[in-house]
Write a protein that holds these residues in place. Structure first.
Motif, PDB file in Angstrom:
ATOM      1  N   LEU A 235     -15.706  -1.115 -24.569  1.00 53.79           N
ATOM      2  CA  LEU A 235     -17.103  -0.700 -24.558  1.00 53.79           C
ATOM      3  C   LEU A 235     -17.878  -1.427 -23.460  1.00 53.79           C
ATOM      4  N   LEU A 236     -17.614  -2.720 -23.314  1.00 53.46           N
ATOM      5  CA  LEU A 236     -18.264  -3.491 -22.257  1.00 53.46           C
ATOM      6  C   LEU A 236     -17.943  -2.904 -20.888  1.00 53.46           C
ATOM      7  N   LEU A 237     -16.683  -2.612 -20.643  1.00 53.76           N
ATOM      8  CA  LEU A 237     -16.273  -2.050 -19.359  1.00 53.76           C
ATOM      9  C   LEU A 237     -16.941  -0.693 -19.110  1.00 53.76           C
TER      10      LEU A 237
ATOM     11  N   GLY B 111     -26.672  -1.717 -16.714  1.00 59.71           N
ATOM     12  CA  GLY B 111     -27.902  -2.187 -17.345  1.00 59.71           C
ATOM     13  C   GLY B 111     -27.757  -3.587 -17.921  1.00 59.71           C
ATOM     14  N   ALA B 112     -28.856  -4.320 -17.910  1.00 58.67           N
ATOM     15  CA  ALA B 112     -28.874  -5.674 -18.467  1.00 58.67           C
ATOM     16  C   ALA B 112     -28.747  -5.652 -19.991  1.00 58.67           C
ATOM     17  N   PHE B 113     -28.986  -4.501 -20.596  1.00 59.76           N
ATOM     18  CA  PHE B 113     -28.918  -4.374 -22.050  1.00 59.76           C
ATOM     19  C   PHE B 113     -27.480  -4.248 -22.561  1.00 59.76           C
ATOM     20  N   VAL B 114     -26.516  -4.056 -21.655  1.00 62.14           N
ATOM     21  CA  VAL B 114     -25.129  -3.793 -22.064  1.00 62.14           C
ATOM     22  C   VAL B 114     -24.570  -4.885 -22.984  1.00 62.14           C
ATOM     23  N   PRO B 115     -24.672  -6.176 -22.632  1.00 62.61           N
ATOM     24  CA  PRO B 115     -24.125  -7.192 -23.548  1.00 62.61           C
ATOM     25  C   PRO B 115     -24.760  -7.152 -24.941  1.00 62.61           C
ATOM     26  N   TRP B 116     -26.053  -6.837 -24.997  1.00 63.10           N
ATOM     27  CA  TRP B 116     -26.736  -6.745 -26.287  1.00 63.10           C
ATOM     28  C   TRP B 116     -26.214  -5.558 -27.091  1.00 63.10           C
ATOM     29  N   LEU B 117     -26.006  -4.463 -26.440  1.00 68.98           N
ATOM     30  CA  LEU B 117     -25.484  -3.280 -27.117  1.00 68.98           C
ATOM     31  C   LEU B 117     -24.062  -3.526 -27.621  1.00 68.98           C
TER      32      LEU B 117
END
Length: 165
Positions: A123-125, A133-139
Motif C-alpha cells: 500500500l505504501l508503494l 502525497g504527504a498524507f500517504v504514511p498517515w493513510l
C-alpha cells in the motif's frame, strides 16, 4: 479429575480425546490457512510481475527499496503460510499431531503478521507512486491499525472475554 483433565461434573464443551481434538483443530487450521494462502499468493504473484513493467524503471530509489522489501516480505509470508502443509506432511504418522497443530498455528500467526507487513508495504508503494502525497504514511498507518484491530485485537479481546478456562 478425569482422563481428559476436566473436573468431574464440569462440562468441557466437547467429549474428545487429545488426538480427536488435534484432528479437529488441524482441519480448522488448514481451512483458515487456505484463505490466507490465497490472498498472499495472489499479492505475491502480482508483486513479481511489477519489476517487468516499463514504469518500474522510472521509480525513484526509495520506491525501488520499498518494492524489494515488499517482495521479500511477501516471499516470507508465503513460506510461513505454506509451512503448516509441509510440517504436516513431514511429521504425518509420527504421533506428534497435537504438537504439530501448535507449531502450525504459530507458523500461521507469523504468516499473518508477515502478510500484514506485506500489505502495508504494498500500500505504501502504490500510494507513493500514485500520489506522492504527504498524507500517504498517515493513510497507510490507518489501514495497518484497521488490520491490527480486525486480525489481532478483536480476536484476542474475544478470546480473553469469552474463554472459560
Amino acid at each position: 479429575m478425569s482422563a481428559t483433565g476436566a473436573r468431574p461434573g464440569r462440562r468441557t464443551g466437547r467429549d474428545e480425546t487429545e488426538e480427536e481434538r488435534a484432528d479437529r483443530m488441524w482441519v480448522e487450521l488448514i481451512q483458515e490457512v487456505r484463505v490466507a494462502q490465497t490472498g498472499v499468493q495472489i499479492l505475491f504473484g502480482f508483486l513479481l510481475t511489477v519489476v517487468f513493467t516499463p514504469r518500474f524503471l522510472q521509480l525513484e530509489d526509495a520506491e525501488r527499496s520499498i518494492y524489494i522489501v515488499t517482495v521479500v516480505l511477501g516471499a516470507c509470508a508465503t513460506g510461513a503460510l505454506i509451512g503448516p502443509v509441509s510440517l504436516h506432511r513431514l511429521v504425518a504418522g509420527r504421533r506428534v499431531k497435537p504438537q504439530a497443530v501448535r507449531w502450525a498455528a504459530k507458523l500461521t500467526v507469523v504468516g499473518l503478521v508477515l502478510l500484514l507487513a506485506t500489505m502495508a508495504s504494498s500500500l505504501l508503494l502504490i500510494l507513493r507512486v500514485a500520489t506522492h502525497g504527504a498524507f500517504v504514511p498517515w493513510l497507510v498507518s490507518a489501514v495497518v491499525a484497521w488490520y491490527l484491530l480486525c486480525w489481532f485485537a478483536l480476536p484476542l479481546w474475544a478470546r480473553r472475554r469469552h474463554t472459560t478456562r
